[in-house]
Design a protein around this motif. Structure first.
Motif, PDB file in Angstrom:
ATOM      1  N   ILE A   1       0.857  -1.189  -0.126  1.00  0.00           N
ATOM      2  CA  ILE A   1      -0.011   0.044   0.023  1.00  0.00           C
ATOM      3  C   ILE A   1       0.974   1.135   0.125  1.00  0.00           C
ATOM      4  O   ILE A   1       0.586   2.179  -0.659  1.00  0.00           O
ATOM      5  N   THR A   2       1.830   1.197   0.992  1.00  0.00           N
ATOM      6  CA  THR A   2       2.842   2.447   0.727  1.00  0.00           C
ATOM      7  C   THR A   2       3.319   2.624  -0.576  1.00  0.00           C
ATOM      8  O   THR A   2       3.459   3.957  -0.813  1.00  0.00           O
ATOM      9  N   ARG A   3       3.950   1.622  -1.221  1.00  0.00           N
ATOM     10  CA  ARG A   3       4.400   1.798  -2.627  1.00  0.00           C
ATOM     11  C   ARG A   3       3.449   2.479  -3.459  1.00  0.00           C
ATOM     12  O   ARG A   3       3.753   3.353  -4.285  1.00  0.00           O
ATOM     13  N   ILE A   4       2.228   1.856  -3.415  1.00  0.00           N
ATOM     14  CA  ILE A   4       1.139   2.516  -4.306  1.00  0.00           C
ATOM     15  C   ILE A   4       0.907   4.065  -4.163  1.00  0.00           C
ATOM     16  O   ILE A   4       0.784   4.682  -5.014  1.00  0.00           O
ATOM     17  N   VAL A   5       0.976   4.229  -2.750  1.00  0.00           N
ATOM     18  CA  VAL A   5       0.503   5.616  -2.466  1.00  0.00           C
ATOM     19  C   VAL A   5       1.692   6.572  -2.841  1.00  0.00           C
ATOM     20  O   VAL A   5       1.340   7.658  -3.469  1.00  0.00           O
ATOM     21  N   ARG A   6       2.661   6.125  -2.596  1.00  0.00           N
ATOM     22  CA  ARG A   6       3.931   6.774  -2.932  1.00  0.00           C
ATOM     23  C   ARG A   6       4.039   6.950  -4.382  1.00  0.00           C
ATOM     24  O   ARG A   6       4.547   8.205  -5.014  1.00  0.00           O
ATOM     25  N   ALA A   7       3.390   6.327  -5.166  1.00  0.00           N
ATOM     26  CA  ALA A   7       3.589   6.341  -6.723  1.00  0.00           C
ATOM     27  C   ALA A   7       2.632   7.210  -7.515  1.00  0.00           C
ATOM     28  O   ALA A   7       2.966   7.731  -8.763  1.00  0.00           O
ATOM     29  N   VAL A   8       1.695   8.006  -6.582  1.00  0.00           N
ATOM     30  CA  VAL A   8       0.754   8.533  -7.289  1.00  0.00           C
ATOM     31  C   VAL A   8       0.415   9.944  -6.383  1.00  0.00           C
ATOM     32  O   VAL A   8       0.733  10.133  -5.182  1.00  0.00           O
ATOM     33  N   ASP A   9      -0.383  10.743  -6.935  1.00  0.00           N
ATOM     34  CA  ASP A   9      -0.744  12.009  -6.169  1.00  0.00           C
ATOM     35  C   ASP A   9      -2.132  12.434  -6.206  1.00  0.00           C
ATOM     36  O   ASP A   9      -2.613  13.220  -6.092  1.00  0.00           O
ATOM     37  N   ILE A  10      -2.900  11.146  -6.135  1.00  0.00           N
ATOM     38  CA  ILE A  10      -4.331  11.297  -6.044  1.00  0.00           C
ATOM     39  C   ILE A  10      -4.692  10.354  -4.997  1.00  0.00           C
ATOM     40  O   ILE A  10      -3.699   9.509  -4.316  1.00  0.00           O
ATOM     41  N   PRO A  11      -5.658  10.533  -4.018  1.00  0.00           N
ATOM     42  CA  PRO A  11      -6.074   9.725  -3.033  1.00  0.00           C
ATOM     43  C   PRO A  11      -6.100   8.383  -3.257  1.00  0.00           C
ATOM     44  O   PRO A  11      -6.488   7.785  -4.218  1.00  0.00           O
ATOM     45  N   VAL A  12      -5.836   7.469  -2.108  1.00  0.00           N
ATOM     46  CA  VAL A  12      -5.607   6.047  -2.219  1.00  0.00           C
ATOM     47  C   VAL A  12      -6.352   5.277  -0.978  1.00  0.00           C
ATOM     48  O   VAL A  12      -6.131   5.880  -0.075  1.00  0.00           O
ATOM     49  N   THR A  13      -7.716   4.811  -1.281  1.00  0.00           N
ATOM     50  CA  THR A  13      -8.249   4.014  -0.252  1.00  0.00           C
ATOM     51  C   THR A  13      -7.531   2.541  -0.328  1.00  0.00           C
ATOM     52  O   THR A  13      -7.563   1.965  -1.307  1.00  0.00           O
ATOM     53  N   ALA A  14      -7.430   1.798   0.741  1.00  0.00           N
ATOM     54  CA  ALA A  14      -6.765   0.518   0.930  1.00  0.00           C
ATOM     55  C   ALA A  14      -7.770  -0.803   1.405  1.00  0.00           C
ATOM     56  O   ALA A  14      -8.477  -0.364   2.535  1.00  0.00           O
ATOM     57  N   ASP A  15      -7.767  -1.722   0.495  1.00  0.00           N
ATOM     58  CA  ASP A  15      -8.633  -2.631   1.176  1.00  0.00           C
ATOM     59  C   ASP A  15      -7.711  -3.618   2.189  1.00  0.00           C
ATOM     60  O   ASP A  15      -6.629  -4.206   1.863  1.00  0.00           O
TER      61      ASP A  15
END
Length: 248
Positions: free
Chosen positions: A68-82
């Motif tokens: 999840i951390t890697r995904i969030v770090r890769a983008v500049d839009i909100p990320v919600t995590a399952d």
């Protein structure tokens, strides 16, 4: 990105125009979806698990939060995590780990993974209330209701659970695999935006929106489609290299 941005995206949706959240399974896929112009992303636990070499619900918590951390770090839009059923973490630790990962929302399901059965709804609601108290407004909580998934196709029970979860502070409810025809009634009866999942033989996102979904996700479906494309490519390469070997 703040939870406020993601929360606001759920409201004021017109019929047929739901919030569509693609499900990235790694940083590279997250960038692709962000570059395509989607306003937010929703990680799928099963898709992430597959990318890490695990079966669904078998990913160690440390590896899931790292992904999840890697995904969030890769983008500049909100990320919600399952984050499935929370990995047995206390509310304080779960919220802290989500915050550390940079997620601004989470899915929390009411299946007890130790037994494979539905959790007592009041116990689930009490736990969701603890998560809300720890997170304040910093997380968009999507409370997954697994009645249909667990073979309890009782609309009244789905509504009962949804209302308890709404009272506990959930922002959205996710009656996964509920019949699409029930979505509008569920949204009205529960009083929260409803998340619907796109299934291979089911309605498309806009159709789900017209049926009452304010938010549409894909579970691991996009990862499956990507792997099907990779499999086709691999079979083509194998056929090509085998054919060349046979000619030499």
């Amino acid at each position: 990105m703040s939870a406020t941005v993601l929360r606001d995206l759920h409201h004021g949706r017109k019929p047929g125009d739901p919030l569509v959240l693609p499900g990235p399974w790694d940083a590279a896929s997250a960038r692709v979806f962000a570059d395509a112009g989607f306003p937010a992303l929703a990680t799928p636990s099963a898709g992430v698990a597959a990318s890490l070499g695990y079966e669904d619900a078998q990913t160690p918590a440390d590896e899931m939060f790292a992904a999840i951390t890697r995904i969030v770090r890769a983008v500049d839009i909100p990320v919600t995590a399952d984050v499935e059923a929370g990995y047995g973490l206390a509310a304080q630790e779960l919220v802290a780990r989500l915050m550390e990962a940079g997620a601004v929302g989470c899915n929390l399901e009411d299946t007890d993974h130790a037994t494979g059965a539905l959790r007592d709804p009041q116990e689930q609601a009490d736990w969701l209330a603890q998560v809300r108290a720890e997170a304040g407004d910093a997380l968009v909580i999507n409370a997954r209701i697994d009645t249909s998934l667990r073979g309890v196709p009782d609309e009244d029970e789905t509504i009962r659970r949804g209302r308890l979860y709404a009272e506990a502070g959930a922002d959205c409810v996710y009656p996964i695999t509920a019949p699409p025809a029930q979505l509008a009634h569920l949204a009205t009866a529960i009083g929260l935006p409803v998340n619907a999942v796109v299934l291979p033989d089911g309605p498309a996102p806009r159709e789900l929106g017209a049926l009452g979904a304010a938010r549409v996700t894909f579970g691991p479906g996009l990862q499956w489609r990507a792997m099907a494309a990779v499999r086709e490519m691999a079979e083509g390469l194998r056929a090509e290299t085998t054919d060349r070997t046979d000619r030499t």
